[in-house]
Design an enzyme around this catalytic site. Structure first.
Site, PDB file in Angstrom:
ATOM      1  N   SER A 136       0.850  -1.186   0.000  1.00  0.00           N
ATOM      2  CA  SER A 136       0.000   0.000   0.000  1.00  0.00           C
ATOM      3  C   SER A 136       0.885   1.235   0.000  1.00  0.00           C
ATOM      4  O   SER A 136       1.736   1.386   0.878  1.00  0.00           O
ATOM      5  CB  SER A 136      -0.887  -0.023   1.250  1.00  0.00           C
ATOM      6  N   LYS A 162      -1.310  -1.074  -4.313  1.00  0.00           N
ATOM      7  CA  LYS A 162      -2.456  -0.258  -3.884  1.00  0.00           C
ATOM      8  C   LYS A 162      -1.969   1.171  -3.685  1.00  0.00           C
ATOM      9  O   LYS A 162      -0.913   1.395  -3.097  1.00  0.00           O
ATOM     10  CB  LYS A 162      -3.010  -0.830  -2.586  1.00  0.00           C
ATOM     11  N   LYS A 164      -3.097   5.127  -2.501  1.00  0.00           N
ATOM     12  CA  LYS A 164      -4.086   5.970  -1.834  1.00  0.00           C
ATOM     13  C   LYS A 164      -4.518   7.068  -2.792  1.00  0.00           C
ATOM     14  O   LYS A 164      -3.676   7.651  -3.502  1.00  0.00           O
ATOM     15  CB  LYS A 164      -3.463   6.612  -0.580  1.00  0.00           C
ATOM     16  N   ASP A 189      -7.262   3.122  -2.929  1.00  0.00           N
ATOM     17  CA  ASP A 189      -7.928   3.197  -1.612  1.00  0.00           C
ATOM     18  C   ASP A 189      -8.191   4.662  -1.279  1.00  0.00           C
ATOM     19  O   ASP A 189      -7.262   5.450  -1.164  1.00  0.00           O
ATOM     20  CB  ASP A 189      -7.033   2.555  -0.537  1.00  0.00           C
ATOM     21  N   GLU A 214     -11.212   0.776  -2.977  1.00  0.00           N
ATOM     22  CA  GLU A 214     -11.470   0.501  -1.568  1.00  0.00           C
ATOM     23  C   GLU A 214     -12.091   1.721  -0.887  1.00  0.00           C
ATOM     24  O   GLU A 214     -11.572   2.835  -1.023  1.00  0.00           O
ATOM     25  CB  GLU A 214     -10.123   0.137  -0.913  1.00  0.00           C
ATOM     26  N   ASP A 239     -13.680  -1.414   3.598  1.00  0.00           N
ATOM     27  CA  ASP A 239     -12.703  -1.516   4.681  1.00  0.00           C
ATOM     28  C   ASP A 239     -13.389  -0.943   5.931  1.00  0.00           C
ATOM     29  O   ASP A 239     -14.035  -1.676   6.703  1.00  0.00           O
ATOM     30  CB  ASP A 239     -11.424  -0.749   4.274  1.00  0.00           C
ATOM     31  N   LYS A 263      -9.614  -6.609   8.507  1.00  0.00           N
ATOM     32  CA  LYS A 263      -8.566  -6.186   9.439  1.00  0.00           C
ATOM     33  C   LYS A 263      -8.964  -6.730  10.807  1.00  0.00           C
ATOM     34  O   LYS A 263     -10.090  -6.485  11.272  1.00  0.00           O
ATOM     35  CB  LYS A 263      -8.469  -4.657   9.502  1.00  0.00           C
ATOM     36  N   GLY A 291      -3.849  -3.842   6.245  1.00  0.00           N
ATOM     37  CA  GLY A 291      -2.743  -3.513   7.147  1.00  0.00           C
ATOM     38  C   GLY A 291      -3.016  -2.213   7.859  1.00  0.00           C
ATOM     39  O   GLY A 291      -3.831  -1.395   7.404  1.00  0.00           O
TER      40      GLY A 291
HETATM   41  O1  OSB Z   1      -7.001   2.056   4.761  1.00  0.00           O
HETATM   42  O2  OSB Z   1      -5.944   0.267   4.485  1.00  0.00           O
HETATM   43  C1  OSB Z   1      -6.024   1.390   4.994  1.00  0.00           C
HETATM   44  C2  OSB Z   1      -2.780   2.354   6.783  1.00  0.00           C
HETATM   45  C3  OSB Z   1      -3.291   2.971   7.886  1.00  0.00           C
HETATM   46  C4  OSB Z   1      -4.654   3.065   8.039  1.00  0.00           C
HETATM   47  C5  OSB Z   1      -5.516   2.563   7.063  1.00  0.00           C
HETATM   48  C6  OSB Z   1      -4.997   1.934   5.953  1.00  0.00           C
HETATM   49  C7  OSB Z   1      -3.611   1.860   5.794  1.00  0.00           C
HETATM   50  C8  OSB Z   1      -2.947   1.268   4.647  1.00  0.00           C
HETATM   51  C9  OSB Z   1      -1.530   0.773   4.829  1.00  0.00           C
HETATM   52  O3  OSB Z   1      -3.434   1.218   3.549  1.00  0.00           O
HETATM   53  C10 OSB Z   1      -1.451  -0.678   5.069  1.00  0.00           C
HETATM   54  C11 OSB Z   1      -0.101  -1.097   5.570  1.00  0.00           C
HETATM   55  O4  OSB Z   1       0.862  -1.001   4.806  1.00  0.00           O
HETATM   56  O5  OSB Z   1      -0.002  -1.532   6.743  1.00  0.00           O
HETATM   57 MG    MG Z   2      -8.245   0.952   3.487  1.00  0.00          MG
END
Ligand code: OSB
Ligand code: MG
Length: 368
Positions: A136, A162, A164, A189, A214, A239, A263, A291
Site C-alpha cells: 500500500s 495499492k 491511496k 484506496d 477501496e 474496509d 482487518k 494492514g
Molecule cells: O485504509 O488500508 C487502509 C494504513 C493505515 C490506516 C488505514 C490503511 C492503511 C494502509 C496501509 O493502507 C497498510 C499497511 O501497509 O499496513
Molecule cells: Mg483501506
C-alpha cells in the site's frame, strides 16, 4: 488457560518514510503492545492497531488503554478460558471498541496456539504455507515520485500495488499508473474521501481495469456504496464500514461490496475475522487482509489469518523493513518475490525481542 498477568506498553516507532492518506501524514507509529501470561507461564502477544488520533475510526491508543484497563482486562483476568472463541462471549457486555478487544484476544490466541503446540495459522485452520502479498503506497508529492516507487515495488515482486487516492490525486494518477504498468494488479484506496455526488469522477476509474476501489464513500456507509456499485464496473471493496460478521452480511446482501478487506483489529479479533472469512467464502466474496502499519507482532497475526483459504487476493502485509529500521520481532517479516513464508513454530512464530521492545517503550503498566 487462565490469564494471570497482563502488561500494556505504549511503543513509539519512527516510520522509515512518512505515510500519507486522504486524512493526513504519519511519520511515527504510536501503538499499544500487550503481553499476556497464563498460570503456566506461557506468554502471548497482541498489538492494538488504534492510532494516536481518531482519523481512521473512533478508537485511539488512549481509549484502547482505558478500555483494556477498566473493562476488558478485568473480564479476562483469572477466568478459565478453554478456547479463544470464548473471549468474544466474555466481551459481550462491552459495545464496540473492537481494536481494544482484539489486542487481548490476539494474545490469547497466541497462548492457545503455543499450548496446543500449533502455529497460530494452524490453530486458526489455515493451510497455506506461503501467502501472497501486495503493498500500500501513500499519497506522494508528485506523480514522478509515485511512479518511481511503484517501479521499485514491482521489481521487488509485490503481487498488487495499492495507491491511496483523494480528490485532486485520483483519475490522472490511476491513468498514469495503468499506462506505465499495463500488466500489474493495481487498486485505489480512498479512505472515505468521496461522496455519492462524485459518481461521475469515480466512474472514470472504470477505464483503468483496477482490481478494486477501496472504501470510496463515508466510513460508516453501506447504502450509498450499494448505489455507487450499480453505477461502476470496478469492484468496490469495503474496509472502514465492516466491523462484524453482521456488517459483512448486510453489505453483501445490499450489493455494497464485492470484495472485503478484513482487518483483525477493526472487526474485534481473530474469531470474528474468521467468521467473516467463512461467510464470504460461502457467498463467493473474495477477501484479503488489510494492514494498519503494524509492528512485527500485528504483522505475524495478519500472516496467520491470511493462510485461510478464502484470502484469495494479496493483502497489505509487506516486509518489516519497508516500515521500520528495526522491527520488534526476530526474524523480521520478509516478502520475497511477493510471498511471505508462513512460520511453522508454535504461536505467532516469531520471537519478540524484549530489548528492542524496551527501546521503543514510552510507558508501561502491569495488571494482575
Ligand atoms: O485504509 O488500508 C487502509 C494504513 C493505515 C490506516 C488505514 C490503511 C492503511 C494502509 C496501509 O493502507 C497498510 C499497511 O501497509 O499496513
Ligand atoms: Mg483501506
Amino acid at each position: 488457560m487462565k490469564i494471570t498477568e497482563v502488561t500494556i506498553r505504549h511503543l513509539q516507532m519512527d516510520l522509515k518514510a512518512p505515510f500519507t492518506t486522504s486524512f493526513g501524514t504519519f511519520t511515527t507509529r504510536d501503538f499499544l503492545l500487550l503481553e499476556a501470561k497464563d498460570e503456566q507461564g506461557t506468554v502471548g502477544f497482541g498489538e492494538s492497531v488504534a492510532f494516536h488520533s481518531p482519523w481512521y475510526n473512533e478508537e485511539t491508543l488512549k481509549t484502547n488503554w482505558h478500555m483494556l484497563e477498566d473493562y476488558l482486562i478485568p473480564l479476562i483476568l483469572n477466568k478459565e478460558i478453554n478456547h479463544p472463541d470464548e473471549v468474544n462471549t466474555l466481551f459481550e457486555p462491552i459495545r464496540k471498541n473492537n481494536m481494544a478487544k482484539s489486542t487481548i484476544e490476539g494474545a490469547i490466541w497466541d497462548i492457545y496456539a503455543q499450548q496446543t503446540n500449533q502455529s497460530l495459522a494452524q490453530a486458526l485452520g489455515g493451510t497455506k504455507k506461503q501467502i501472497e502479498v501486495g503493498i500500500s503506497i501513500g499519497i506522494q508529492n508528485s506523480l514522478e515520485e509515485l511512479v518511481e516507487l511503484v517501479e521499485g515495488y514491482v521489481a521487488e515482486g509485490y503481487k498488487r500495488i495499492k495507491v491511496k487516492i483523494k480528490p485532486g490525486w485520483d483519475v490522472d494518477v490511476m491513468r498514469t499508473l495503468r499506462e506505465k504498468f499495463p500488466n500489474v494488479a493495481i487498486m485505489a484506496d480512498a479512505n472515505s474521501a468521496y461522496r455519492l455526488e462524485d459518481v461521475a469522477l469515480l466512474q472514470q476509474l472504470d477505464a483503468f481495469n483496477l482490481t478494486m476501489v477501496e472504501q470510496p464513500l463515508a466510513s460508516d456507509d453501506i447504502i450509498d456504496h450499494a448505489t455507487l456499485q450499480k453505477q461502476m464496473t470496478t469492484p468496490i471493496c469495503l474496509d472502514e464500514s465492516i466491523h462484524s460478521l453482521e456488517d459483512a452480511r448486510k453489505a453483501v446482501e445490499l450489493g455494497a461490496t464485492k470484495i472485503i478487506n478484513i482487518k483483525i483489529g477493526r472487526v474485534g479479533g481473530l474469531t470474528e475475522a474468521k467468521k467473516i472469512h467463512d461467510y464470504c467464502a460461502q457467498q463467493g466474496i473474495p477477501v484479503w487482509c488489510g494492514g494498519m502499519l503494524e509492528s512485527g507482532v500485528g504483522r505475524a497475526h495478519n500472516i496467520a489469518l491470511t493462510t485461510l483459504s478464502n484470502f484469495i487476493l494479496p493483502g497489505d502485509t509487506a516486509s518489516s523493513n519497508r516500515y521500520w529500521e528495526k522491527d520488534i520481532i526476530e526474524p523480521e517479516v520478509v516478502a520475497q518475490d511477493g510471498y511471505i513464508e508462513v512460520p511453522q513454530t508454535p504461536g505467532i512464530g516469531y520471537k519478540v525481542n524484549m530489548a528492542t521492545v524496551e527501546s521503543y517503550t514510552v510507558d508501561k503498566k502491569t495488571y494482575k
